[in-house]
Scaffold this active site. Structure first.
Site, PDB file in Angstrom:
ATOM      1  N   SER A 123       8.908 -91.160  81.140  1.00 26.11           N
ATOM      2  CA  SER A 123       8.003 -91.114  82.281  1.00 26.11           C
ATOM      3  C   SER A 123       6.571 -91.230  81.825  1.00 26.11           C
ATOM      4  O   SER A 123       6.234 -90.964  80.682  1.00 26.11           O
ATOM      5  CB  SER A 123       8.198 -89.826  83.069  1.00 26.11           C
ATOM      6  OG  SER A 123       7.608 -88.766  82.339  1.00 26.11           O
ATOM      7  N   LYS A 124       5.763 -91.635  82.754  1.00 26.63           N
ATOM      8  CA  LYS A 124       4.345 -91.874  82.519  1.00 26.63           C
ATOM      9  C   LYS A 124       3.692 -90.615  81.931  1.00 26.63           C
ATOM     10  O   LYS A 124       2.871 -90.684  81.039  1.00 26.63           O
ATOM     11  CB  LYS A 124       3.723 -92.225  83.880  1.00 26.63           C
ATOM     12  CG  LYS A 124       2.288 -92.567  83.840  1.00 26.63           C
ATOM     13  CD  LYS A 124       2.098 -94.033  83.479  1.00 26.63           C
ATOM     14  CE  LYS A 124       0.689 -94.279  82.991  1.00 26.63           C
ATOM     15  NZ  LYS A 124       0.573 -94.464  81.575  1.00 26.63           N
ATOM     16  N   ARG A 125       4.098 -89.486  82.481  1.00 27.34           N
ATOM     17  CA  ARG A 125       3.448 -88.234  82.090  1.00 27.34           C
ATOM     18  C   ARG A 125       3.595 -87.959  80.592  1.00 27.34           C
ATOM     19  O   ARG A 125       2.738 -87.381  79.965  1.00 27.34           O
ATOM     20  CB  ARG A 125       4.060 -87.085  82.885  1.00 27.34           C
ATOM     21  CG  ARG A 125       3.034 -86.236  83.536  1.00 27.34           C
ATOM     22  CD  ARG A 125       3.649 -85.232  84.493  1.00 27.34           C
ATOM     23  NE  ARG A 125       5.029 -85.483  84.836  1.00 27.34           N
ATOM     24  CZ  ARG A 125       6.033 -84.679  84.479  1.00 27.34           C
ATOM     25  NH1 ARG A 125       5.802 -83.615  83.783  1.00 27.34           N
ATOM     26  NH2 ARG A 125       7.272 -84.964  84.852  1.00 27.34           N
TER      27      ARG A 125
ATOM     28  N   GLU B  51      -0.157-100.624  77.086  1.00 28.88           N
ATOM     29  CA  GLU B  51      -0.693 -99.392  76.493  1.00 28.88           C
ATOM     30  C   GLU B  51      -0.389 -99.335  74.998  1.00 28.88           C
ATOM     31  O   GLU B  51      -1.205 -98.872  74.203  1.00 28.88           O
ATOM     32  CB  GLU B  51      -0.092 -98.168  77.178  1.00 28.88           C
ATOM     33  CG  GLU B  51      -0.494 -98.064  78.630  1.00 28.88           C
ATOM     34  CD  GLU B  51       0.341 -97.049  79.407  1.00 28.88           C
ATOM     35  OE1 GLU B  51      -0.179 -96.533  80.394  1.00 28.88           O
ATOM     36  OE2 GLU B  51       1.494 -96.782  79.033  1.00 28.88           O
TER      37      GLU B  51
ATOM     38  N   GLY C 131       3.567 -89.973  78.151  1.00 29.70           N
ATOM     39  CA  GLY C 131       2.905 -90.899  77.218  1.00 29.70           C
ATOM     40  C   GLY C 131       3.019 -92.322  77.705  1.00 29.70           C
ATOM     41  O   GLY C 131       3.201 -92.559  78.893  1.00 29.70           O
TER      42      GLY C 131
END
Ligand code: GLU
Length: 487
Positions: free
Chosen positions: A244-246, A254, A248
């Site tokens: 998940s984005k949270r 990115e 990393g």
């Protein structure tokens, strides 16, 4: 028959790292089999598809080196092809117009939930008379097209990774194939295109497994032979949760922006669900191409180990020829601001300065795990004035070494600035004064770099050169003295 595979991203977001793995597996399989890798853009969701996303997907794939042999084919440019197929289904009675409004469908759903029945469309528009249809049309209802789902048909997915998976049409309903805006839905366009493009193997994420029986039904009504499927396992984070984005980075850009090399990312990604016979980890791309077969692909979830990715990247960074390192580091130096006022250009244009930069790179090539660490670790080299913190300097306020810096400065003033000479000069000096090498080395490192950790201090002195080394030592001693005797 030669292998034809495709990667079919929807431009509804940036390229996810999991999708990059799907693209890679398809690309590798095509290369290994000397087949064709096709790029198809599934942009039939008009609201969510964006040009910017398509651009980043294309540039990320290019950056990774996953170039396509055919395409990109854009589904939004092939509408007449799907319409023609839809018309064939209508003519044969395999599809019908459905006028149910969203609120009517929601009511049906509520009812099914209350009656604990499966949430399937009840087929109420299957048998509309032409009068009923004209009434709906005159009300301005825009119909969707649904596929007639046959009762009790068994569908078998021949999955190259998971083996045979059986489904019954009991779990399906008359699903929509063309939306009210005339655009096909994913399952319809996907099956139609896979057939039309002669795709032999569909390798895609496990999350699409539930779509496969619907696509098989489409093959069935047209009498097409389905391709071989291969559903790749899900990628989990170290806590076995969905990436998940949270937690990393999850998007390819990115990783790119934080200084991962494409070769390292590819090497890392291929190991997320595939292993070579010898379980070798670091492999060149051509070696991977040569070894990659679907037999080595596993169905168990892959765990995304960020530390391993960093390790892999550091292995590739240390192998970079110095000139390549410099080329790749430039955008990161620019971003850090170290290229302001043409500073970097000046360095690159002067052979003497560039030689020093090469030495700097050689000092750091084995120390960085990501290229974006390079400007941070070497800021002392690119900036003239480096801030020294009182809180750190304080450590040496009462140390013996400080008293001898003036004298040491004189010693190195005439020294030849190579690490060997500098080291000998310092060691002889501390011996003659009854000091320990660390008494000078620790404050010295801080004066020169503003950091307490760095590569060998003699190497650092050599890359900084005599002038900057002397100035920084003087400034360090001065600041320390000011600290001791505030005015
Ligand atoms: N457009 C789908 C996606 O981005 C592709 C699914 C497929 O490969 O069939 O997930």
């Amino acid at each position: 028959m030669s292998v034809r595979v495709r990667f079919a991203p929807s431009p509804t977001g940036r390229l996810h790292i999991g999708s990059a793995r799907t693209a890679l597996y398809n690309w590798l399989f095509a290369k290994h089999e000397k087949g064709t890798f096709i790029l198809r853009i599934e942009d039939t969701d008009r609201e969510r598809s964006k040009k910017e996303y398509l651009q980043t997907i294309l540039s990320d794939l290019t950056w990774l080196g996953l170039t396509w042999d055919e395409g990109p084919y854009c589904q939004s440019e092939r509408l007449s092809f799907y319409q023609e197929l839809a018309q064939q289904l209508l003519n044969k009675g395999n599809a019908y117009y459905c006028y149910c409004t969203p609120s009517e469908l929601a009511l049906k759903k509520e009812k099914a939930v209350l009656e604990k029945k499966p949430l399937r469309y009840d087929g109420s528009c299957r048998k509309l008379t032409s009068t009923q249809r004209s009434i709906y049309e005159s009300e301005g209802r825009k119909p969707v097209l649904r596929l007639v789902c046959p009762e009790n048909v068994h569908l078998t997915v021949h999955d190259a990774i998971r083996g045979e998976i059986n489904f019954s049409t009991e779990v399906l309903d008359d699903f929509i194939i063309v939306k009210s805006d005339g655009f096909p839905v994913y399952n319809f366009a996907c099956a139609a295109d896979d057939h039309d493009l002669g795709i032999t193997h569909v390798l895609r994420g496990e999350e699409h497994l539930s779509n496969t029986p619907r696509q098989l039904l489409i093959y069935r009504v047209f009498g097409w032979v389905p391709p071989i499927f291969g559903h790749l396992s899900i990628i989990l984070d170290e806590n076995r949760k969905k990436l998940s984005k949270r937690e990393g980075s999850t998007f390819l850009d990115e990783f790119r922006e934080s200084g991962f090399l494409p070769e390292a990312l590819l090497n890392f990604l291929v190991l997320l669900g595939w292993a070579s016979d010898e379980n070798k980890e670091k492999m060149s791309l051509s070696e991977i191409v040569q070894k990659f077969t679907l037999n080595g692909v596993t169905k168990s979830p892959a765990i995304f180990d960020f530390k391993k990715l960093e390790w892999m990247n550091s292995q590739y960074i240390r192998e970079l020829p110095v000139e390549n390192f410099i080329k790749l580091a430039i955008p990161f130096l620019e971003k850090a601001g170290w290229a302001a006022d043409g500073a970097l250009k000046t360095i690159l244009l002067s052979e003497d300065k560039k030689e020093r930069l090469r030495s700097l790179v050689m000092l750091y090539r084995e120390r960085v795990k990501r290229l974006n660490e390079f400007p941070v670790l070497t800021r002392y080299y690119f900036l003239e004035d480096i801030p020294l913190e009182f809180s750190t300097l304080k450590k040496w306020a009462d140390s013996k070494g400080i008293l001898f810096f003036e004298e040491f400065l004189k010693k190195i003033q005439d020294a030849f600035f190579t690490p060997e000479v500098l080291e000998r000069t310092l060691r002889d000096f501390v011996d003659s004064k009854g000091l320990k090498a660390g008494d000078l080395i620790h404050p010295l490192r801080y004066f020169l770099t503003g950091q307490e950790v760095s590569p060998g201090v003699f190497e650092v002195m050599a890359v900084l050169g005599k002038e900057r080394t002397l100035t920084r030592i003087q400034k360090g001693v001065l600041t320390l003295n000011q600290l001791k005797n505030p005015a």
